[in-house]
Enzyme design. Sequence first.
Site, PDB file in Angstrom:
ATOM      1  N   PRO A  34       0.659  -0.998   0.389  1.00  0.00           N
ATOM      2  CA  PRO A  34      -0.164   0.171  -0.203  1.00  0.00           C
ATOM      3  C   PRO A  34       0.773   1.339   0.025  1.00  0.00           C
ATOM      4  O   PRO A  34       0.557   2.473  -0.837  1.00  0.00           O
ATOM      5  CB  PRO A  34      -0.622   0.015   1.246  1.00  0.00           C
ATOM      6  N   GLU A  89      -0.742  -8.306   8.316  1.00  0.00           N
ATOM      7  CA  GLU A  89      -0.054  -7.078   8.212  1.00  0.00           C
ATOM      8  C   GLU A  89       0.572  -6.597   8.224  1.00  0.00           C
ATOM      9  O   GLU A  89       1.056  -5.279   7.572  1.00  0.00           O
ATOM     10  CB  GLU A  89      -0.191  -6.775  10.362  1.00  0.00           C
ATOM     11  N   ARG A 126      -1.858  -7.927 -21.641  1.00  0.00           N
ATOM     12  CA  ARG A 126      -2.752  -6.884 -23.009  1.00  0.00           C
ATOM     13  C   ARG A 126      -2.438  -6.285 -23.692  1.00  0.00           C
ATOM     14  O   ARG A 126      -2.279  -5.954 -24.419  1.00  0.00           O
ATOM     15  CB  ARG A 126      -4.086  -6.557 -21.755  1.00  0.00           C
TER      16      ARG A 126
END
Length: 221
Positions: free
Chosen positions: A86, A113, A150
């Site tokens: 994150p 965590e 892709r």
Amino acid sequence: MKIDILSIFPSMFASVFEESILKRAQDKGIVKIEIHDFREFSPDPHKKVDFPPFGGGAGMLLRPEPIFECVESLKTEESYVILLTPDGQIYKQEQAYSLSLKMHLILICGHYEGFDERIRTLADLELSIGDYVLTGGEYAAMVLADSVIRLLPGVIKEESHKNDSFTNHLLDYPSYTKPRVFRGMEVPSVLLSGDHKKIAEYRLEESIKRTKERRPDLLER
């Protein structure tokens, strides 16, 4: 291209990588994807990979040894290691294009965590797919793999991804198909004109208009 993904939940990837465009890309030999359960590299007799953090705190952390050994067993001179976390850089379309030029990607999925800080030293790049927290990096790895695969030659038509949203910092233009009129809503007449120059001009104008309305930050960049 080769993509190796490190995860303690390898079965999560089956339904994603065995369907649609990603499956066809593998069947054609354009990309090879392998999922590695790094529990197999745990020094713990019970194959545990998570332990409480030193100093106390909530949750469990991934210990470094299994991930280091798994990465080192896969890494070559062509490898590019990405840690999905994150607090990494926010993933952008430009990075998808850049990563599509790599020969070998190794994706590390965090979980619980978090992970021991020393694991960061393995990574060439730390990435986040957005300002929110997931239960694990597996979902982020799926998103990253899809966005890169892709773009590989032979997977989809080059024209398709050149007109994608975020290319040249613009959102995609509105598109229409049959019927010409649906519940009183008509297809713009310019798209039925056959004039390719006017159609291209219309699409560019609409793309800029949509970006101004929905994502003006992209135009600032």
